[in-house]
Structures are given as structure tokens and as C-alpha cells.
Design a protein around this motif. Structure first.
Motif, PDB file in Angstrom:
ATOM      1  N   GLU A  90       1.490  39.969  16.605  1.00  0.00           N
ATOM      2  CA  GLU A  90       2.022  39.487  17.881  1.00  0.00           C
ATOM      3  C   GLU A  90       0.892  39.127  18.842  1.00  0.00           C
ATOM      4  N   MET A  91      -0.133  39.983  18.901  1.00  0.00           N
ATOM      5  CA  MET A  91      -1.239  39.734  19.819  1.00  0.00           C
ATOM      6  C   MET A  91      -1.999  38.459  19.448  1.00  0.00           C
ATOM      7  N   ILE A  92      -2.338  38.323  18.168  1.00  0.00           N
ATOM      8  CA  ILE A  92      -3.118  37.150  17.768  1.00  0.00           C
ATOM      9  C   ILE A  92      -2.281  35.877  17.884  1.00  0.00           C
ATOM     10  N   ALA A  93      -0.980  35.963  17.646  1.00  0.00           N
ATOM     11  CA  ALA A  93      -0.108  34.793  17.786  1.00  0.00           C
ATOM     12  C   ALA A  93      -0.004  34.361  19.245  1.00  0.00           C
ATOM     13  N   LYS A  94       0.105  35.326  20.158  1.00  0.00           N
ATOM     14  CA  LYS A  94       0.163  34.978  21.585  1.00  0.00           C
ATOM     15  C   LYS A  94      -1.141  34.336  22.050  1.00  0.00           C
ATOM     16  N   ASP A  95      -2.259  34.876  21.567  1.00  0.00           N
ATOM     17  CA  ASP A  95      -3.545  34.288  21.944  1.00  0.00           C
ATOM     18  C   ASP A  95      -3.693  32.884  21.370  1.00  0.00           C
ATOM     19  N   ALA A  96      -3.248  32.673  20.142  1.00  0.00           N
ATOM     20  CA  ALA A  96      -3.316  31.344  19.534  1.00  0.00           C
ATOM     21  C   ALA A  96      -2.359  30.388  20.229  1.00  0.00           C
ATOM     22  N   LEU A  97      -1.222  30.895  20.722  1.00  0.00           N
ATOM     23  CA  LEU A  97      -0.261  30.051  21.428  1.00  0.00           C
ATOM     24  C   LEU A  97      -0.875  29.441  22.686  1.00  0.00           C
ATOM     25  N   THR A 107       3.686  24.118  18.209  1.00  0.00           N
ATOM     26  CA  THR A 107       3.473  24.676  16.880  1.00  0.00           C
ATOM     27  C   THR A 107       2.033  25.157  16.747  1.00  0.00           C
ATOM     28  N   LEU A 108       1.885  26.385  16.247  1.00  0.00           N
ATOM     29  CA  LEU A 108       0.546  26.916  16.024  1.00  0.00           C
ATOM     30  C   LEU A 108      -0.075  26.246  14.809  1.00  0.00           C
ATOM     31  N   GLN A 109      -1.346  25.922  14.940  1.00  0.00           N
ATOM     32  CA  GLN A 109      -2.098  25.368  13.830  1.00  0.00           C
ATOM     33  C   GLN A 109      -3.279  26.276  13.531  1.00  0.00           C
ATOM     34  N   ARG A 110      -3.909  26.022  12.410  1.00  0.00           N
ATOM     35  CA  ARG A 110      -5.034  26.850  12.002  1.00  0.00           C
ATOM     36  C   ARG A 110      -6.149  26.825  13.048  1.00  0.00           C
ATOM     37  N   LYS A 111      -6.376  25.681  13.641  1.00  0.00           N
ATOM     38  CA  LYS A 111      -7.449  25.586  14.644  1.00  0.00           C
ATOM     39  C   LYS A 111      -7.156  26.470  15.857  1.00  0.00           C
ATOM     40  N   ASP A 112      -5.866  26.687  16.173  1.00  0.00           N
ATOM     41  CA  ASP A 112      -5.509  27.579  17.277  1.00  0.00           C
ATOM     42  C   ASP A 112      -5.892  29.023  16.950  1.00  0.00           C
ATOM     43  N   LEU A 113      -5.621  29.432  15.711  1.00  0.00           N
ATOM     44  CA  LEU A 113      -6.030  30.772  15.281  1.00  0.00           C
ATOM     45  C   LEU A 113      -7.546  30.903  15.273  1.00  0.00           C
ATOM     46  N   ASP A 114      -8.238  29.867  14.795  1.00  0.00           N
ATOM     47  CA  ASP A 114      -9.704  29.891  14.794  1.00  0.00           C
ATOM     48  C   ASP A 114     -10.247  30.027  16.213  1.00  0.00           C
ATOM     49  N   ASN A 115      -9.671  29.280  17.147  1.00  0.00           N
ATOM     50  CA  ASN A 115     -10.114  29.353  18.550  1.00  0.00           C
ATOM     51  C   ASN A 115      -9.869  30.735  19.139  1.00  0.00           C
ATOM     52  N   ALA A 116      -8.714  31.321  18.837  1.00  0.00           N
ATOM     53  CA  ALA A 116      -8.402  32.665  19.346  1.00  0.00           C
ATOM     54  C   ALA A 116      -9.371  33.692  18.770  1.00  0.00           C
ATOM     55  N   ILE A 117      -9.680  33.578  17.482  1.00  0.00           N
ATOM     56  CA  ILE A 117     -10.600  34.517  16.840  1.00  0.00           C
ATOM     57  C   ILE A 117     -11.999  34.397  17.436  1.00  0.00           C
ATOM     58  N   GLU A 118     -12.427  33.160  17.691  1.00  0.00           N
ATOM     59  CA  GLU A 118     -13.761  32.958  18.262  1.00  0.00           C
ATOM     60  C   GLU A 118     -13.839  33.420  19.717  1.00  0.00           C
ATOM     61  N   ILE A 120     -12.083  35.862  21.314  1.00  0.00           N
ATOM     62  CA  ILE A 120     -11.825  37.271  21.605  1.00  0.00           C
ATOM     63  C   ILE A 120     -12.778  38.137  20.789  1.00  0.00           C
ATOM     64  N   ASP A 121     -13.561  38.945  21.492  1.00  0.00           N
ATOM     65  CA  ASP A 121     -14.572  39.774  20.832  1.00  0.00           C
ATOM     66  C   ASP A 121     -13.965  40.762  19.847  1.00  0.00           C
ATOM     67  N   GLU A 122     -12.796  41.304  20.162  1.00  0.00           N
ATOM     68  CA  GLU A 122     -12.168  42.290  19.286  1.00  0.00           C
ATOM     69  C   GLU A 122     -11.763  41.701  17.942  1.00  0.00           C
ATOM     70  N   LEU A 123     -11.649  40.375  17.849  1.00  0.00           N
ATOM     71  CA  LEU A 123     -11.260  39.718  16.622  1.00  0.00           C
ATOM     72  C   LEU A 123     -12.460  39.173  15.853  1.00  0.00           C
ATOM     73  N   ALA A 124     -13.643  39.586  16.225  1.00  0.00           N
ATOM     74  CA  ALA A 124     -14.854  39.092  15.566  1.00  0.00           C
ATOM     75  C   ALA A 124     -14.870  39.420  14.088  1.00  0.00           C
ATOM     76  N   PHE A 125     -14.250  40.496  13.671  1.00  0.00           N
ATOM     77  CA  PHE A 125     -14.231  40.858  12.256  1.00  0.00           C
ATOM     78  C   PHE A 125     -13.454  39.871  11.401  1.00  0.00           C
ATOM     79  N   LEU A 126     -12.667  38.991  12.036  1.00  0.00           N
ATOM     80  CA  LEU A 126     -11.884  37.992  11.318  1.00  0.00           C
ATOM     81  C   LEU A 126     -12.608  36.662  11.157  1.00  0.00           C
ATOM     82  N   GLU A 127     -13.757  36.506  11.787  1.00  0.00           N
ATOM     83  CA  GLU A 127     -14.470  35.226  11.721  1.00  0.00           C
ATOM     84  C   GLU A 127     -14.823  34.905  10.278  1.00  0.00           C
TER      85      GLU A 127
END
Length: 131
Positions: A90-97, A107-118, A120-127
Motif C-alpha cells: 500500500e505504501m509503495i503504491a501510494k508513493d508511485a501513484l 495507471t501505475l507504470q514501472r517507471k512510477d515504481l522506479d521513481n518512488a524507489i529512488e 525514498i531512502d527507506e526503499l533503497a534496498f529495492l534499487e
């Protein structure tokens, strides 16, 4: 000399927020819900609201047991892992939204998830995991 005060019985009303609900009322409401069963997306949405977890607990348990370090998984631990996973998704989807809305898309796209991961520091492990 002590005065005695007789308390008048108070009957709860529908507007009374502190009203206790009797077991008979609960059973009556459950019976009404069973008689008013719906089908389709509305019914699925209603069921999902009443479920403690939105993810299938049996699938979570089998994933947990696929780890060689895990021999037993209690129902409580399976539920906690499922709930934590729901909150994470839910958190990562809201950030990607947010990034999708900046691009004027719904519609969420992969680039939205990539942008959210980049971003947010807490999501650095997903890079690099989506590559």
C-alpha cells in the motif's frame, strides 16, 4: 440527614454512541447479512472489507515454509507477515501513484515504481530489483 436520590432507568437510543449491542442484535445482523448475499465486484469488495487479511494466508505460509531456516510458522506470525506485506504494498503504491499523477495518468507504470524507489531512502534496498 442523607437524602436518597432515585435514579431513573436510562434506555439507550440509536443516537447513543456508548450503547451496548446485545448478542441477539449481533446474531440478527449476521442473519440479515447472510440473507442479503450479493455477487460480483460489490460482493468481493464487501468480503474484502471484513477479512482480517487481504492476502491469502495459506500462500504466505507456504512461502514462509519454503525458506530452509523456517520449520514451523504459527498462525500469528503468518498473519503479521501478511499484514506487513499489505502495508508495504500500500505504501509503495501510494508513493508511485504520486508520480503517475504528476504524469497526468491514472495507471501505475514501472517507471512510477522506479521513481518512488529512488526518491525514498527507506526503499533503497529495492534499487535494481525491477531490472
Amino acid at each position: 440527614m442523607a437524602a436518597t436520590v432515585a435514579a431513573a432507568p436510562v434506555t439507550p437510543t440509536e443516537a447513543d454512541p456508548d450503547r451496548c449491542v446485545s448478542e441477539e442484535e449481533i446474531r440478527g445482523n449476521e442473519a440479515d447479512e447472510e440473507n442479503n448475499q450479493q455477487t460480483g465486484p460489490v460482493a468481493v469488495a464487501n468480503i474484502m472489507q471484513h477479512r482480517p487479511s487481504k492476502l491469502p494466508l495459506s500462500r504466505i505460509k507456504s512461502l514462509m515454509k519454503s525458506d530452509p531456516d523456517v520449520s514451523l510458522a504459527s498462525q500469528e506470525s503468518v498473519f503479521i507477515i501478511a499484514k506487513a506485506t499489505e502495508l508495504f504494498v500500500e505504501m509503495i503504491a501510494k508513493d508511485a501513484l504520486v508520480y503517475a499523477q504528476q504524469g497526468k495518468r491514472k495507471t501505475l507504470q514501472r517507471k512510477d515504481l522506479d521513481n518512488a524507489i529512488e526518491a525514498i531512502d527507506e526503499l533503497a534496498f529495492l534499487e535494481g530489483t525491477l531490472d
